[in-house]
Motif scaffolding. Structure first.
Motif, PDB file in Angstrom:
ATOM      1  N   GLN A 403       0.834  -1.211   0.000  1.00  0.00           N
ATOM      2  CA  GLN A 403       0.000   0.000   0.000  1.00  0.00           C
ATOM      3  C   GLN A 403       0.863   1.252   0.000  1.00  0.00           C
ATOM      4  N   GLN A 404       1.908   1.255   0.814  1.00  0.00           N
ATOM      5  CA  GLN A 404       2.789   2.416   0.894  1.00  0.00           C
ATOM      6  C   GLN A 404       3.563   2.614  -0.405  1.00  0.00           C
ATOM      7  N   ILE A 405       3.991   1.519  -1.008  1.00  0.00           N
ATOM      8  CA  ILE A 405       4.693   1.614  -2.289  1.00  0.00           C
ATOM      9  C   ILE A 405       3.776   2.191  -3.362  1.00  0.00           C
ATOM     10  N   ALA A 406       2.523   1.752  -3.369  1.00  0.00           N
ATOM     11  CA  ALA A 406       1.563   2.268  -4.342  1.00  0.00           C
ATOM     12  C   ALA A 406       1.346   3.770  -4.169  1.00  0.00           C
ATOM     13  N   LEU A 407       1.290   4.223  -2.917  1.00  0.00           N
ATOM     14  CA  LEU A 407       1.126   5.662  -2.655  1.00  0.00           C
ATOM     15  C   LEU A 407       2.328   6.447  -3.169  1.00  0.00           C
ATOM     16  N   LYS A 412       1.639  10.284  -4.223  1.00  0.00           N
ATOM     17  CA  LYS A 412       0.906  10.766  -3.054  1.00  0.00           C
ATOM     18  C   LYS A 412       1.791  10.936  -1.833  1.00  0.00           C
ATOM     19  N   GLN A 413       2.982  10.372  -1.864  1.00  0.00           N
ATOM     20  CA  GLN A 413       3.957  10.590  -0.799  1.00  0.00           C
ATOM     21  C   GLN A 413       5.345  10.249  -1.342  1.00  0.00           C
ATOM     22  N   SER A 414       6.365  10.660  -0.611  1.00  0.00           N
ATOM     23  CA  SER A 414       7.727  10.393  -1.059  1.00  0.00           C
ATOM     24  C   SER A 414       8.098   8.941  -0.798  1.00  0.00           C
ATOM     25  N   SER A 415       9.144   8.498  -1.482  1.00  0.00           N
ATOM     26  CA  SER A 415       9.641   7.144  -1.251  1.00  0.00           C
ATOM     27  C   SER A 415      10.123   6.982   0.185  1.00  0.00           C
ATOM     28  N   LYS A 416      10.762   8.009   0.711  1.00  0.00           N
ATOM     29  CA  LYS A 416      11.243   7.949   2.089  1.00  0.00           C
ATOM     30  C   LYS A 416      10.079   7.786   3.058  1.00  0.00           C
ATOM     31  N   GLN A 417       9.027   8.564   2.864  1.00  0.00           N
ATOM     32  CA  GLN A 417       7.882   8.456   3.769  1.00  0.00           C
ATOM     33  C   GLN A 417       7.230   7.085   3.667  1.00  0.00           C
ATOM     34  N   ALA A 418       7.125   6.564   2.455  1.00  0.00           N
ATOM     35  CA  ALA A 418       6.510   5.249   2.260  1.00  0.00           C
ATOM     36  C   ALA A 418       7.285   4.170   3.012  1.00  0.00           C
ATOM     37  N   LEU A 419       8.610   4.166   2.869  1.00  0.00           N
ATOM     38  CA  LEU A 419       9.411   3.127   3.521  1.00  0.00           C
ATOM     39  C   LEU A 419       9.511   3.357   5.021  1.00  0.00           C
ATOM     40  N   ASP A 420       9.571   4.612   5.440  1.00  0.00           N
ATOM     41  CA  ASP A 420       9.539   4.905   6.890  1.00  0.00           C
ATOM     42  C   ASP A 420       8.259   4.355   7.509  1.00  0.00           C
TER      43      ASP A 420
END
Length: 432
Positions: A403-407, A412-420
């Motif tokens: 879900q975070q990767i898709a965002l 919709k968000q940065s790669s850093k925010q998604a992985l954090d």
């Protein structure tokens, strides 16, 4: 018997098994796993051997002969074979531990073995098999060697699999790409995906899946801390990898529905000749020849991109077996080179977990055909393959990561925010 199905089914089971650590399972002797087994006494008595979804017309004759051979070599011994169905295996193993009925010798994948080791239910094989590192493939041993348990090993690699890359040479050629020089790395893949996209006007694709754990690891990122107790994979390298995927998606190098419920999957799209790259086991071309011979004739293999994934099943010994000498002896017998190579002749697409198999040209050398090349690539790749799914990684964690990767990939968000976010959530679930 299919790695993709079996391993997907075990991930959710970890959540079932982990709570046992605080339940006093196995009484007060949490370190029963560290005992040393006497191997200088005659073998006698009986043990129970449990496999997972292997009792059928194909494999039953093999196990019947295996057990008869062992019992003939060791008069006065009895091996009682039981097999559990594929569905609900982890729940069954959990129940066996809580009831004190875990079989003496048991077929376990690494995630369930880790959960069993956590409650002291499995024998530490590092202490009891002096030739462990010489007898078995390092990649397989690594999958059963857990940093959070002092790097002890709790499983003997039994049958293993890995991925090989497969390319549609017709699609490559018509889009200006050389099928004899397919991508070797992720960076090569993106570069050639651009060429295919531009040449075909966006009709053909080379890339057709979103990134996951394997891509994070292939960025050079370790998923967990050195002690194996916490997830920690939001690194600059992993973020850069996700940024590359995001840019490729934005540029149209991947199918537009790859992040939606209508996505059919990479393998299906390859079979429909809508994408030019897929991955599969070493016998993929032979399998494809049975279902889609026209496509099979167009397929060329190459080694897996970057680090190959490892799919592994192993055999473990119950620490509280009432007949540890016999249990250990049978586990080693079932996983010795002769018996493993005989088993994988039936289990086509899999490879033996023994070091000695490296000398067998059936696995290590090609006969010059595309299928022969694929078999050799698979064996060579298995030597350095990695089990990308760490102990404790659950379906819930994987769903949240996706879900975070898709965002991130949709801006919709940065790669850093998604992985954090994914790291935070995974650690919360790990401690629950």
């Amino acid at each position: 018997m299919h790695f993709r199905l079996k391993f997907a089914g075990t991930l959710a089971a970890v959540a079932v098994l982990l709570p046992l650590a605080g339940c006093g399972v196995g009484g007060g002797d949490k370190r029963a796993d560290h005992k040393t087994v006497a191997t200088d006494t005659p073998l006698k008595g009986s043990v129970t051997f449990q496999t997972w979804s292997l009792k059928n017309d194909k494999f039953t004759p093999y196990f019947t002969a295996l057990i008869a051979d062992f019992q003939t070599k060791h008069p006065g011994t009895t091996i009682n074979w039981i097999d559990q169905p594929g569905d609900g295996y982890s729940t069954k193993v959990s129940s066996q531990v809580t009831s004190g009925s875990l079989p003496d010798v048991v077929n376990l994948p690494p995630d369930i073995a880790h959960s069993m080791a956590k409650v002291g239910a499995l024998l530490d094989l590092t202490k009891n098999v002096p030739t462990l590192s010489a007898d078995y493939v390092k990649s397989g041993l690594d999958a059963y060697t857990f940093p959070d348990f002092a790097n002890a090993t709790y499983g003997l690699p039994w049958y293993l699999g890995t991925d090989v890359s497969y390319w549609n040479k017709t699609m490559l050629t018509r889009n200006g790409l050389d099928p004899t020089k397919p991508p070797k790395t992720f960076e090569d893949l993106v570069a050639q995906a651009k060429i295919m996209h531009d040449k075909s006007g966006g009709k053909d694709f080379l890339m057709s899946r979103a990134p996951g754990l394997s891509d994070i690891v292939n960025s050079g990122t370790k998923l967990m801390t050195a002690d194996g107790k916490r997830f920690d994979f939001s690194t600059p390298a992993a973020q850069a990898m996700l940024d590359q995927y995001t840019k490729a998606f934005e540029a149209g190098y991947l199918p537009s529905n790859v992040l939606t419920d209508t996505y059919e999957g990479n393998s299906t799209l390859f079979s429909k000749q809508q994408v030019a790259w897929t991955t599969g086991a070493g016998n993929y071309i032979n399998s494809l020849a049975q279902t889609n011979p026209t496509l099979a004739a167009q397929v060329v293999p190459s080694p897996s991109l970057d680090t190959p994934p490892l799919y592994v099943q192993g055999i473990s010994v119950a620490a509280k077996s009432k007949n540890l000498p016999l249990a250990l002896a049978f586990a080693r017998f079932a996983t010795d080179n002769a018996n493993q190579t005989a088993f994988v002749k039936l289990a086509q697409g899999y490879l033996p977990g023994t070091a000695a198999a490296a000398a067998d040209p059936v696995y290590s050398r090609s006969d010059g055909t595309p299928q022969g090349d694929a078999t050799a690539f698979a064996y060579q790749g298995m030597q350095r393959a990695v089990n990308f799914t760490p102990p404790g990684w659950t379906d819930a964690m994987n769903t949240y990561l996706n879900q975070q990767i898709a965002l991130a990939m949709t801006g919709k968000q940065s790669s850093k925010q998604a992985l954090d976010n994914a790291v935070t959530k995974a650690n919360q679930l790990l401690s629950d």
